[in-house]
Design a protein around this motif. Structure first.
Motif, PDB file in Angstrom:
ATOM      1  N   VAL A 121       0.841  -1.203   0.000  1.00 21.06           N
ATOM      2  CA  VAL A 121       0.000   0.000   0.000  1.00 21.06           C
ATOM      3  C   VAL A 121       0.873   1.248   0.000  1.00 21.06           C
ATOM      4  N   ARG A 122       1.948   1.233   0.777  1.00 19.50           N
ATOM      5  CA  ARG A 122       2.847   2.399   0.819  1.00 19.50           C
ATOM      6  C   ARG A 122       3.492   2.624  -0.545  1.00 19.50           C
ATOM      7  N   LEU A 123       3.943   1.559  -1.170  1.00 21.53           N
ATOM      8  CA  LEU A 123       4.549   1.705  -2.498  1.00 21.53           C
ATOM      9  C   LEU A 123       3.550   2.257  -3.506  1.00 21.53           C
ATOM     10  N   LEU A 124       2.334   1.733  -3.477  1.00 22.41           N
ATOM     11  CA  LEU A 124       1.345   2.161  -4.463  1.00 22.41           C
ATOM     12  C   LEU A 124       0.851   3.579  -4.223  1.00 22.41           C
ATOM     13  N   THR A 125       0.802   4.009  -2.959  1.00 22.78           N
ATOM     14  CA  THR A 125       0.264   5.344  -2.690  1.00 22.78           C
ATOM     15  C   THR A 125       1.322   6.430  -2.653  1.00 22.78           C
ATOM     16  N   GLN A 126       2.583   6.072  -2.371  1.00 23.32           N
ATOM     17  CA  GLN A 126       3.606   7.105  -2.224  1.00 23.32           C
ATOM     18  C   GLN A 126       4.668   7.062  -3.312  1.00 23.32           C
ATOM     19  N   MET A 127       5.058   5.892  -3.741  1.00 26.53           N
ATOM     20  CA  MET A 127       6.191   5.788  -4.661  1.00 26.53           C
ATOM     21  C   MET A 127       5.764   5.704  -6.133  1.00 26.53           C
ATOM     22  N   VAL A 128       4.771   4.889  -6.412  1.00 27.37           N
ATOM     23  CA  VAL A 128       4.375   4.640  -7.804  1.00 27.37           C
ATOM     24  C   VAL A 128       3.002   5.271  -8.032  1.00 27.37           C
ATOM     25  N   ARG A 129       2.989   6.569  -8.053  1.00 27.55           N
ATOM     26  CA  ARG A 129       1.726   7.291  -8.243  1.00 27.55           C
ATOM     27  C   ARG A 129       1.470   7.519  -9.720  1.00 27.55           C
ATOM     28  N   LEU A 130       0.204   7.658 -10.052  1.00 24.41           N
ATOM     29  CA  LEU A 130      -0.151   7.957 -11.437  1.00 24.41           C
ATOM     30  C   LEU A 130       0.274   9.393 -11.760  1.00 24.41           C
ATOM     31  N   PRO A 131       0.865   9.591 -12.928  1.00 23.06           N
ATOM     32  CA  PRO A 131       1.324  10.940 -13.278  1.00 23.06           C
ATOM     33  C   PRO A 131       0.160  11.845 -13.682  1.00 23.06           C
ATOM     34  N   VAL A 132      -0.193  12.718 -12.786  1.00 24.18           N
ATOM     35  CA  VAL A 132      -1.260  13.674 -13.067  1.00 24.18           C
ATOM     36  C   VAL A 132      -0.596  14.974 -13.515  1.00 24.18           C
ATOM     37  N   PRO A 133      -0.934  15.469 -14.696  1.00 24.30           N
ATOM     38  CA  PRO A 133      -0.270  16.685 -15.170  1.00 24.30           C
ATOM     39  C   PRO A 133      -0.658  17.894 -14.326  1.00 24.30           C
ATOM     40  N   SER A 134       0.285  18.797 -14.176  1.00 25.07           N
ATOM     41  CA  SER A 134       0.018  20.018 -13.415  1.00 25.07           C
ATOM     42  C   SER A 134      -0.761  21.002 -14.293  1.00 25.07           C
ATOM     43  N   TRP A 135      -1.255  22.047 -13.648  1.00 23.09           N
ATOM     44  CA  TRP A 135      -1.981  23.058 -14.398  1.00 23.09           C
ATOM     45  C   TRP A 135      -1.052  23.739 -15.395  1.00 23.09           C
ATOM     46  N   GLN A 136       0.209  23.950 -15.000  1.00 25.73           N
ATOM     47  CA  GLN A 136       1.169  24.581 -15.901  1.00 25.73           C
ATOM     48  C   GLN A 136       1.424  23.701 -17.119  1.00 25.73           C
TER      49      GLN A 136
END
Length: 181
Positions: free
Chosen positions: A130-145
């Motif tokens: 759970v720690r790996l999936l929530t903190q290390m391997v997160r889905l790349p969400v583009p920033s507003w910029q």
């Protein structure tokens, strides 16, 4: 009158060149935006593959622990039955009964420790997954910029140099990179 006709023809030619370059600009920007979206999709797919790998690697320990814990629980039950229900035949020396009781109690202690450590390994593996999936391997969400950078306004075409806006195709060479890309 001929000068007026030549002026109209020149204005029409300039307008055609301008509109051609404007539509090329719009087409290029549309293709650039599609490329940005495709790159974002590829990043998402890559992150999903990483997340799948993490799930597979982290599921090995709980699978093994389920099997180990089942066997340990069965052996623990057998030891409890051997300690509680086992009858020692009459006439057995006391030292042999003491050795038997000591062996069964030692087995109970070691099996209980194995059960404890097995449960700890099971829970730790799940928590680490759970720690790996929530903190290390997160889905790349583009920033507003990043989203804003992939957009193009036609005002950026208007900020180009006049030479670029009125470039004659194939006659004036490659357009090159403009400052707004």
């Amino acid at each position: 009158m001929a000068a007026l006709g030549a002026g109209r023809a020149a204005a029409s030619l300039v307008e055609d060149v301008f509109m051609y370059n404007r539509s090329n600009f719009q087409y290029d920007r549309k293709q650039r935006q599609l490329m940005e979206y495709q790159l974002a999709d590829m990043r998402l797919e890559q992150a999903q593959l990483w997340r799948k790998d993490v799930r597979q690697f982290c599921s090995l320990t709980p699978r093994k622990m389920e099997i180990y814990l089942l066997i340990i629980a069965l052996e623990l039950g057998f030891c409890v039955m051997a300690l509680c229900k086992a009858r020692v035949p009459p006439g057995i020396p006391c030292w042999l009964v003491a050795c038997h009781t000591l062996a069964v109690c030692s087995a109970l202690m070691y099996l209980f420790l194995a059960l404890w450590f097995g449960m700890h390994a099971f829970v730790s593996a799940q928590a680490y997954k759970v720690r790996l999936l929530t903190q290390m391997v997160r889905l790349p969400v583009p920033s507003w910029q990043g989203l804003e950078a992939s957009r193009t306004y036609l005002s950026s075409f208007e900020r180009m140099k006049g030479r670029q806006m009125l470039r004659v195709p194939l006659a004036m060479g490659h357009r090159g990179r403009d400052s707004s890309s």
